[in-house]
Design an enzyme around this catalytic site. Sequence first.
Site, PDB file in Angstrom:
ATOM      1  N   LYS A 168       0.873  -1.190   0.000  1.00 58.37           N
ATOM      2  CA  LYS A 168       0.000   0.000   0.000  1.00 58.37           C
ATOM      3  C   LYS A 168       0.900   1.228   0.000  1.00 58.37           C
ATOM      4  CE  LYS A 168      -4.358   1.236   0.140  1.00 58.37           C
ATOM      5  NZ  LYS A 168      -5.548   0.584  -0.419  1.00 58.37           N
ATOM      6  N   ASP A 216      -6.957   4.528  -4.632  1.00 60.56           N
ATOM      7  CA  ASP A 216      -7.625   4.378  -3.333  1.00 60.56           C
ATOM      8  C   ASP A 216      -8.237   5.757  -3.075  1.00 60.56           C
ATOM      9  OD1 ASP A 216      -7.796   2.429  -0.830  1.00 60.56           O
ATOM     10  OD2 ASP A 216      -7.386   4.386   0.004  1.00 60.56           O
TER      11      ASP A 216
HETATM   12  P1  NDP Z   1     -12.857   7.944  -2.959  1.00 61.35           P
HETATM   13  O1  NDP Z   1     -11.790   8.934  -2.743  1.00 61.35           O
HETATM   14  O2  NDP Z   1     -13.380   7.731  -4.331  1.00 61.35           O
HETATM   15  O3  NDP Z   1     -14.112   8.267  -2.016  1.00 61.35           O
HETATM   16  C1  NDP Z   1     -13.976   8.315  -0.631  1.00 61.35           C
HETATM   17  C2  NDP Z   1     -15.311   8.661  -0.022  1.00 61.35           C
HETATM   18  O4  NDP Z   1     -15.209   8.540   1.393  1.00 61.35           O
HETATM   19  C3  NDP Z   1     -15.736  10.095  -0.270  1.00 61.35           C
HETATM   20  O5  NDP Z   1     -17.139  10.172  -0.293  1.00 61.35           O
HETATM   21  C4  NDP Z   1     -15.168  10.833   0.919  1.00 61.35           C
HETATM   22  O6  NDP Z   1     -15.806  12.050   1.246  1.00 61.35           O
HETATM   23  C5  NDP Z   1     -15.379   9.819   2.017  1.00 61.35           C
HETATM   24  N1  NDP Z   1     -14.358   9.991   3.075  1.00 61.35           N
HETATM   25  C6  NDP Z   1     -13.024   9.888   2.917  1.00 61.35           C
HETATM   26  N2  NDP Z   1     -12.398  10.133   4.082  1.00 61.35           N
HETATM   27  C7  NDP Z   1     -13.357  10.397   4.961  1.00 61.35           C
HETATM   28  C8  NDP Z   1     -13.365  10.747   6.330  1.00 61.35           C
HETATM   29  N3  NDP Z   1     -12.223  10.852   7.032  1.00 61.35           N
HETATM   30  N4  NDP Z   1     -14.550  10.922   6.932  1.00 61.35           N
HETATM   31  C9  NDP Z   1     -15.715  10.810   6.222  1.00 61.35           C
HETATM   32  N5  NDP Z   1     -15.762  10.512   4.923  1.00 61.35           N
HETATM   33  C10 NDP Z   1     -14.620  10.308   4.301  1.00 61.35           C
HETATM   34  O7  NDP Z   1     -12.296   6.569  -2.363  1.00 61.35           O
HETATM   35  P2  NDP Z   1     -12.749   5.075  -2.657  1.00 61.35           P
HETATM   36  O8  NDP Z   1     -14.207   5.030  -2.904  1.00 61.35           O
HETATM   37  O9  NDP Z   1     -11.826   4.535  -3.672  1.00 61.35           O
HETATM   38  O10 NDP Z   1     -12.394   4.356  -1.285  1.00 61.35           O
HETATM   39  C11 NDP Z   1     -13.326   4.272  -0.204  1.00 61.35           C
HETATM   40  C12 NDP Z   1     -12.904   3.181   0.748  1.00 61.35           C
HETATM   41  O11 NDP Z   1     -12.854   1.915   0.035  1.00 61.35           O
HETATM   42  C13 NDP Z   1     -11.509   3.329   1.367  1.00 61.35           C
HETATM   43  O12 NDP Z   1     -11.525   2.783   2.659  1.00 61.35           O
HETATM   44  C14 NDP Z   1     -10.639   2.480   0.467  1.00 61.35           C
HETATM   45  O13 NDP Z   1      -9.468   2.049   1.128  1.00 61.35           O
HETATM   46  C15 NDP Z   1     -11.578   1.308   0.193  1.00 61.35           C
HETATM   47  N6  NDP Z   1     -11.278   0.524  -0.991  1.00 61.35           N
HETATM   48  C16 NDP Z   1     -11.209   1.102  -2.232  1.00 61.35           C
HETATM   49  C17 NDP Z   1     -10.967   0.334  -3.339  1.00 61.35           C
HETATM   50  C18 NDP Z   1     -10.999   0.899  -4.720  1.00 61.35           C
HETATM   51  O14 NDP Z   1     -10.926   0.109  -5.668  1.00 61.35           O
HETATM   52  N7  NDP Z   1     -11.139   2.208  -4.904  1.00 61.35           N
HETATM   53  C19 NDP Z   1     -10.683  -1.110  -3.215  1.00 61.35           C
HETATM   54  C20 NDP Z   1     -10.858  -1.636  -1.880  1.00 61.35           C
HETATM   55  C21 NDP Z   1     -11.117  -0.828  -0.829  1.00 61.35           C
HETATM   56  P3  NDP Z   1     -15.068  13.456   0.906  1.00 61.35           P
HETATM   57  O15 NDP Z   1     -15.094  13.544  -0.598  1.00 61.35           O
HETATM   58  O16 NDP Z   1     -15.882  14.463   1.596  1.00 61.35           O
HETATM   59  O17 NDP Z   1     -13.673  13.327   1.449  1.00 61.35           O
END
Ligand code: NDP
Length: 458
Positions: free
Chosen positions: A135, A175
């Site tokens: 990571k 991510d």
């Molecule tokens: P994105 O950046 O596309 O979206 C993240 C989302 O989570 C946004 O809506 C964001 O809101 C919100 N968010 C992020 N940090 C916080 C916080 N501290 N408190 C509240 N809301 C928060 O990321 P992903 O969708 O790619 O990833 C989301 C999760 O899924 C993560 O945990 C990631 O590790 C996991 N994941 C992702 C994969 C992938 O293929 N993308 C694969 C496997 C797991 P805002 O825009 O307001 O920050």
Amino acid sequence: MITCTKELKSSYLKDIIRQIKLKNNFEPEFIQAVEEVLSSLEPVILEHEEEFKASALLERLVEPERIISFRVPWVDDKGQVQVNRGYRVQFNGSIGPYKGGLRFHPSVNQSIMKFLGFEQIFKNALTGLPIGGGKGGSDFDPKGKSDMEVMKFCQSFMNELQKHIGQDTDVPAGDIGVGAREIGYLFGQYRKIRNTFEAGVLTGKGLEYGGSLVRKEATGYGLMYFMKEMLKANNIDIKNKTVIISGSGNVAIYACEKAQQMGANVVAMSDSSGCIYDKDGIKNNIIKNIKEVNRGRIKDYLHDVPTAQYYENNSNIPPVYNIKADIILPCATQNDITIDTAKLLVKNGCMAIGEGANMPCSNEAIEYFLGNNILLAPGKAANAGGVATSALEMCQNSMRYFWSFDEVDKKLENTMINIFNQCKNASEKYGYKNNYVAGANIAAFMKVSNAMKEQGII
Ligand code: NDP
């Protein structure tokens, strides 16, 4: 069940957990992830305690093979020099090249990188594909930055990262904060520095230059394939179930899309500022436009759907979790669901949790859900569809060939069904009833520990 350390029977396990806490005192997320995994492995550890002890298997498992930390200087639009910190944790390469995403978010630190890298080892093992765990990321915040600033940052980040990655060494992906735009800039800089079109060095690429169909949708779709299978195994039909989703990023949007295709009713989504509630069902095309095109806030949904409601994030329980639903999909970030939130969700009658995010539930929350017979799809299994499809992207890059959307989607669905069955079988074998958290940890650990054993003390 996650067993409280005090209740563990294995003195070896107790000792390891004590050592990890001492050695990584300032890394709470990493300690949390390790404790969750190790404590559920106890039945397996007890079977092989002497052998594991003699080869220091657990000591080696929890120590990253390598951590790279580096300076990332870049110049902003005002001409001012900014400096961020970059990371790559190459945690365990015993079953394939290190593989795992890059996170760009101001909260990124070594503890978060290590917890994500540790989880990734097990997740990648569950996919059945030849990929090790890694990571990376940076404390850079893409929010509010111009395209030019994001590009300059990505180029500077890659100037250093390129020394440590390669299609057979380490293959990063996206991510939080790293989507198609960032992957494009990172790949461009890698190609320029190396003077080679090494498509398999990064995944999540654009379709025009080596990306795979379904990669964008894969984590969210995969989460729902796992969820459907888990519900089916417990004689529950997903159709007409009410769903709430925390987050509105890549994972959340495509979980919403697949849930709706399966006939579920998604009524709420959120971002870090607040949540929207649309009792008539979320219009996912509006969310896509806000998040994927305009890079806006979830509140903007009200411009298009004035009948929806918006709740600001202003208490320790994110407002999305106040909305009653059958299925809860935390798809935002770690520790989103604390014990207080878990109690509220159970009181409100939820039946299943699907962890789209990595470690979105605290260990106490997991314990509470399992203790109340809530079906829990653990992140390292349920969100493995993203990395599995990344491995399919690598495969297509090696073949210099592309599969159709339906071909990749079918492989993804089969992979998720297979992962569910591994979790179910391992949990049953070791006497954990409907505990897919323990099942995922055990099934993955068996594979990784065997590979480590066969490769000797390294
Ligand atoms: P994105 O950046 O596309 O979206 C993240 C989302 O989570 C946004 O809506 C964001 O809101 C919100 N968010 C992020 N940090 C916080 C916080 N501290 N408190 C509240 N809301 C928060 O990321 P992903 O969708 O790619 O990833 C989301 C999760 O899924 C993560 O945990 C990631 O590790 C996991 N994941 C992702 C994969 C992938 O293929 N993308 C694969 C496997 C797991 P805002 O825009 O307001 O920050």
